[in-house]
Each structure stands twice: as structure tokens, then as C-alpha cells.
Scaffold this motif. Sequence first.
Motif, mmCIF file in Angstrom:
data_model
loop_
_atom_site.group_PDB
_atom_site.id
_atom_site.type_symbol
_atom_site.label_atom_id
_atom_site.label_comp_id
_atom_site.label_asym_id
_atom_site.label_seq_id
_atom_site.Cartn_x
_atom_site.Cartn_y
_atom_site.Cartn_z
ATOM 1 N N LEU A 155 0.830 -1.207 0.000
ATOM 2 C CA LEU A 155 0.000 0.000 0.000
ATOM 3 C C LEU A 155 0.863 1.255 0.000
ATOM 4 O O LEU A 155 0.540 2.237 -0.678
ATOM 5 C CB LEU A 155 -0.909 0.003 1.239
ATOM 6 C CG LEU A 155 -2.121 -0.917 1.179
ATOM 7 C CD1 LEU A 155 -2.790 -1.004 2.554
ATOM 8 C CD2 LEU A 155 -3.129 -0.405 0.139
ATOM 9 N N MET A 156 1.969 1.240 0.739
ATOM 10 C CA MET A 156 2.843 2.406 0.818
ATOM 11 C C MET A 156 3.466 2.707 -0.549
ATOM 12 O O MET A 156 3.389 3.842 -1.039
ATOM 13 C CB MET A 156 3.949 2.170 1.837
ATOM 14 C CG MET A 156 4.939 3.321 1.943
ATOM 15 S SD MET A 156 6.296 2.964 3.087
ATOM 16 C CE MET A 156 7.169 1.676 2.177
ATOM 17 N N VAL A 157 4.041 1.675 -1.168
ATOM 18 C CA VAL A 157 4.703 1.870 -2.459
ATOM 19 C C VAL A 157 3.703 2.306 -3.525
ATOM 20 O O VAL A 157 3.915 3.296 -4.249
ATOM 21 C CB VAL A 157 5.420 0.571 -2.901
ATOM 22 C CG1 VAL A 157 5.953 0.710 -4.328
ATOM 23 C CG2 VAL A 157 6.561 0.252 -1.940
ATOM 24 N N ILE A 197 2.177 5.884 -2.910
ATOM 25 C CA ILE A 197 3.081 6.990 -3.265
ATOM 26 C C ILE A 197 3.102 7.198 -4.777
ATOM 27 O O ILE A 197 3.072 8.332 -5.260
ATOM 28 C CB ILE A 197 4.499 6.712 -2.729
ATOM 29 C CG1 ILE A 197 4.503 6.804 -1.199
ATOM 30 C CG2 ILE A 197 5.510 7.689 -3.316
ATOM 31 C CD1 ILE A 197 5.809 6.402 -0.555
ATOM 32 N N ILE A 198 3.118 6.105 -5.534
ATOM 33 C CA ILE A 198 3.133 6.214 -6.995
ATOM 34 C C ILE A 198 1.838 6.838 -7.516
ATOM 35 O O ILE A 198 1.853 7.678 -8.425
ATOM 36 C CB ILE A 198 3.339 4.820 -7.635
ATOM 37 C CG1 ILE A 198 4.722 4.283 -7.308
ATOM 38 C CG2 ILE A 198 3.150 4.888 -9.156
ATOM 39 C CD1 ILE A 198 4.945 2.847 -7.757
ATOM 40 N N LEU A 199 0.699 6.469 -6.907
ATOM 41 C CA LEU A 199 -0.608 6.943 -7.374
ATOM 42 C C LEU A 199 -0.989 8.311 -6.818
ATOM 43 O O LEU A 199 -1.936 8.934 -7.307
ATOM 44 C CB LEU A 199 -1.692 5.934 -6.971
ATOM 45 C CG LEU A 199 -1.627 4.549 -7.627
ATOM 46 C CD1 LEU A 199 -2.610 3.604 -6.950
ATOM 47 C CD2 LEU A 199 -1.920 4.646 -9.114
ATOM 48 N N SER A 200 -0.253 8.799 -5.830
ATOM 49 C CA SER A 200 -0.618 10.018 -5.128
ATOM 50 C C SER A 200 -0.717 11.240 -6.058
ATOM 51 O O SER A 200 0.158 11.482 -6.888
ATOM 52 C CB SER A 200 0.402 10.314 -4.023
ATOM 53 O OG SER A 200 0.105 11.536 -3.378
ATOM 54 N N ARG A 201 -1.798 11.986 -5.862
ATOM 55 C CA ARG A 201 -1.992 13.251 -6.590
ATOM 56 C C ARG A 201 -1.998 14.451 -5.650
ATOM 57 O O ARG A 201 -2.146 15.584 -6.093
ATOM 58 C CB ARG A 201 -3.324 13.213 -7.344
ATOM 59 C CG ARG A 201 -3.395 12.153 -8.434
ATOM 60 C CD ARG A 201 -4.737 12.182 -9.126
ATOM 61 N NE ARG A 201 -4.839 11.163 -10.167
ATOM 62 C CZ ARG A 201 -5.944 10.941 -10.887
ATOM 63 N NH1 ARG A 201 -7.025 11.683 -10.672
ATOM 64 N NH2 ARG A 201 -5.957 9.995 -11.805
ATOM 65 N N GLU A 202 -1.870 14.169 -4.352
ATOM 66 C CA GLU A 202 -1.935 15.243 -3.363
ATOM 67 C C GLU A 202 -0.716 15.207 -2.438
ATOM 68 O O GLU A 202 0.175 16.035 -2.541
ATOM 69 C CB GLU A 202 -3.223 15.104 -2.528
ATOM 70 C CG GLU A 202 -4.507 15.278 -3.319
ATOM 71 C CD GLU A 202 -4.806 16.721 -3.646
ATOM 72 O OE1 GLU A 202 -4.207 17.612 -3.002
ATOM 73 O OE2 GLU A 202 -5.648 16.968 -4.529
ATOM 74 N N VAL A 203 -0.671 14.240 -1.548
ATOM 75 C CA VAL A 203 0.335 14.213 -0.491
ATOM 76 C C VAL A 203 1.749 14.070 -1.040
ATOM 77 O O VAL A 203 2.670 14.776 -0.609
ATOM 78 C CB VAL A 203 0.038 13.070 0.503
ATOM 79 C CG1 VAL A 203 1.072 13.073 1.639
ATOM 80 C CG2 VAL A 203 -1.369 13.206 1.066
ATOM 81 N N HIS A 237 -2.194 -1.727 -5.414
ATOM 82 C CA HIS A 237 -2.919 -1.001 -4.374
ATOM 83 C C HIS A 237 -4.228 -1.707 -4.045
ATOM 84 O O HIS A 237 -4.583 -1.851 -2.864
ATOM 85 C CB HIS A 237 -3.194 0.433 -4.838
ATOM 86 C CG HIS A 237 -3.436 1.387 -3.709
ATOM 87 N ND1 HIS A 237 -2.446 1.802 -2.855
ATOM 88 C CD2 HIS A 237 -4.571 1.998 -3.277
ATOM 89 C CE1 HIS A 237 -2.939 2.641 -1.962
ATOM 90 N NE2 HIS A 237 -4.243 2.764 -2.188
ATOM 91 N N MET A 238 -4.947 -2.151 -5.067
ATOM 92 C CA MET A 238 -6.221 -2.826 -4.845
ATOM 93 C C MET A 238 -6.030 -4.136 -4.084
ATOM 94 O O MET A 238 -6.706 -4.390 -3.085
ATOM 95 C CB MET A 238 -6.911 -3.113 -6.178
ATOM 96 C CG MET A 238 -8.269 -3.784 -6.039
ATOM 97 S SD MET A 238 -8.980 -4.286 -7.619
ATOM 98 C CE MET A 238 -7.941 -5.712 -7.998
ATOM 99 N N VAL A 239 -5.087 -4.957 -4.551
ATOM 100 C CA VAL A 239 -4.851 -6.253 -3.915
ATOM 101 C C VAL A 239 -4.348 -6.058 -2.479
ATOM 102 O O VAL A 239 -4.816 -6.728 -1.550
ATOM 103 C CB VAL A 239 -3.837 -7.085 -4.730
ATOM 104 C CG1 VAL A 239 -3.466 -8.359 -3.986
ATOM 105 C CG2 VAL A 239 -4.410 -7.425 -6.095
ATOM 106 N N SER A 240 -3.411 -5.130 -2.290
ATOM 107 C CA SER A 240 -2.862 -4.884 -0.952
ATOM 108 C C SER A 240 -3.934 -4.351 -0.010
ATOM 109 O O SER A 240 -3.950 -4.700 1.182
ATOM 110 C CB SER A 240 -1.700 -3.887 -1.032
ATOM 111 O OG SER A 240 -0.637 -4.393 -1.806
ATOM 112 N N ALA A 241 -4.825 -3.507 -0.542
ATOM 113 C CA ALA A 241 -5.870 -2.917 0.290
ATOM 114 C C ALA A 241 -6.834 -3.982 0.804
ATOM 115 O O ALA A 241 -7.152 -4.020 2.001
ATOM 116 C CB ALA A 241 -6.626 -1.861 -0.497
ATOM 117 N N TYR A 242 -7.296 -4.850 -0.089
ATOM 118 C CA TYR A 242 -8.294 -5.838 0.327
ATOM 119 C C TYR A 242 -7.691 -6.956 1.164
ATOM 120 O O TYR A 242 -8.303 -7.413 2.134
ATOM 121 C CB TYR A 242 -9.045 -6.378 -0.891
ATOM 122 C CG TYR A 242 -10.103 -5.402 -1.342
ATOM 123 C CD1 TYR A 242 -11.366 -5.397 -0.750
ATOM 124 C CD2 TYR A 242 -9.828 -4.430 -2.299
ATOM 125 C CE1 TYR A 242 -12.325 -4.469 -1.119
ATOM 126 C CE2 TYR A 242 -10.778 -3.501 -2.679
ATOM 127 C CZ TYR A 242 -12.032 -3.524 -2.082
ATOM 128 O OH TYR A 242 -12.980 -2.588 -2.440
#
Length: 222
Positions: A84-86, A89-95, A112-117
Amino acid sequence: MKRQMKLKLLVDMVMTALLPCQMAYMLIGETAHEWMGTAMLVMFIVHNILNRKWYGNLFKGRYSAGRVLRTGVNFMVFLSMAGLMVSGIILSREVFAFLPLEGGLGFARTLHMVSAYWGFILMSVHLGLHWGMVMNVVKKAAGISSASKVRSLIVRAVALAVCCFGGYALIRNNIADYLLMRSQFVFFDMEMPLAVFFAEYLAMMGLWGCLAYYVDRVLATC
């Protein structure tokens, strides 16, 4: 209660509260999702620092079936949070928009999806494996010192109802498709009230937590 234990409980409570919020990212907005995700990552790091003695004891003592289960779950939670962290960060549009990152968006979305679920389920299991400790703290805080058959029956009835609703929500939300990567996109009912969404995800947390709690109890008798 010691100050460090109070801090541990506070961190764990914040992480538990943030978990269903993070799963509702399409309903709460991407900006809120990013900032809460960052807060959850910070809480996870603090959680590991506060429990650093656990790492020092990894190679000490006998490994019972229950200890193997808890250790395995802890490391899988760590891997899901790293994913989720990696990907976050790649998908981030704000932080983390200031970072000069390019490409890899397709891979990051899938990760991100797989890690989230998987992280959602594993953290629920982790909570269930420590539920006995949580209940002991609650009992001490509430001044409950004696057992009660009526109270136990009520708690078990509520737990059964939560598990049944959690199983329904698990199927209704097609969670297995996201865990097994049978779907590349998460589908949200944008007309669903947030209260209903949270009720479903809290019930799913309860389902996995209850399963973990009772599996751990069974293993303790082996």
C-alpha cells in the motif's frame, strides 16, 4: 494502566477506525483517502515501534500452532502495508505529488487494490487474534471482575449476528474478486449511504476477527 499501554491502545483504535474509512475511498473522495492513508501509515510505523520487543523475541521460545499463526499474520500485514505504501506513493496526486515519479500507474493500481483488500482482511484477523487482550482491558476499564452467563450469551448472539451480516456483505461486495484479482477495478454503489457502507465493512471486520479469535482458541488447546 501504564502510559505506553495507553498509547498502544490509542494507536490501535485510530488504525481500526481508519481502516473502513480507507475502503470507502470513492465515497469520501481521493484527497481525504490520501491524507487518511498517510495517517494510517504513520500509525502503523508507530505501532511497530511500540511493539519492537516482539521482533526481538522472534527467535526465542517455542513456536506453538497459535504463535505460528500470529507470526504469519503479522508478516503478511507488514507485506500488505508495504504494498500500500509503495503503490500509494506512486498513485498520489496530493500528499506525494511533489515526488518526480513517472510510469508504473497500471501496476500500482493493481498492487494497491490487492494490498488494500488483503490488508483489510489481515488486519481484521490481527485484531481478532488479540481480541482477548482487548476485552481484558475493556473489562478492567468498566470495572467488570466477575463472569456472567447472561452477558456472555448476549455477546455471542451479537457476534453471531455480526458474522452473518459480514458474510452477506462479503458476497454482496464481491470481495473475493478483488482478493484473487478476478477484477482489475473496484465497483462502488455511489448511491449507497456512508452509514450502510461502514456497517457492511465493520461487519466484515467482525466476521474475520471472530473467525481468527476462535481459531486461535482452538489452537491453544492443541
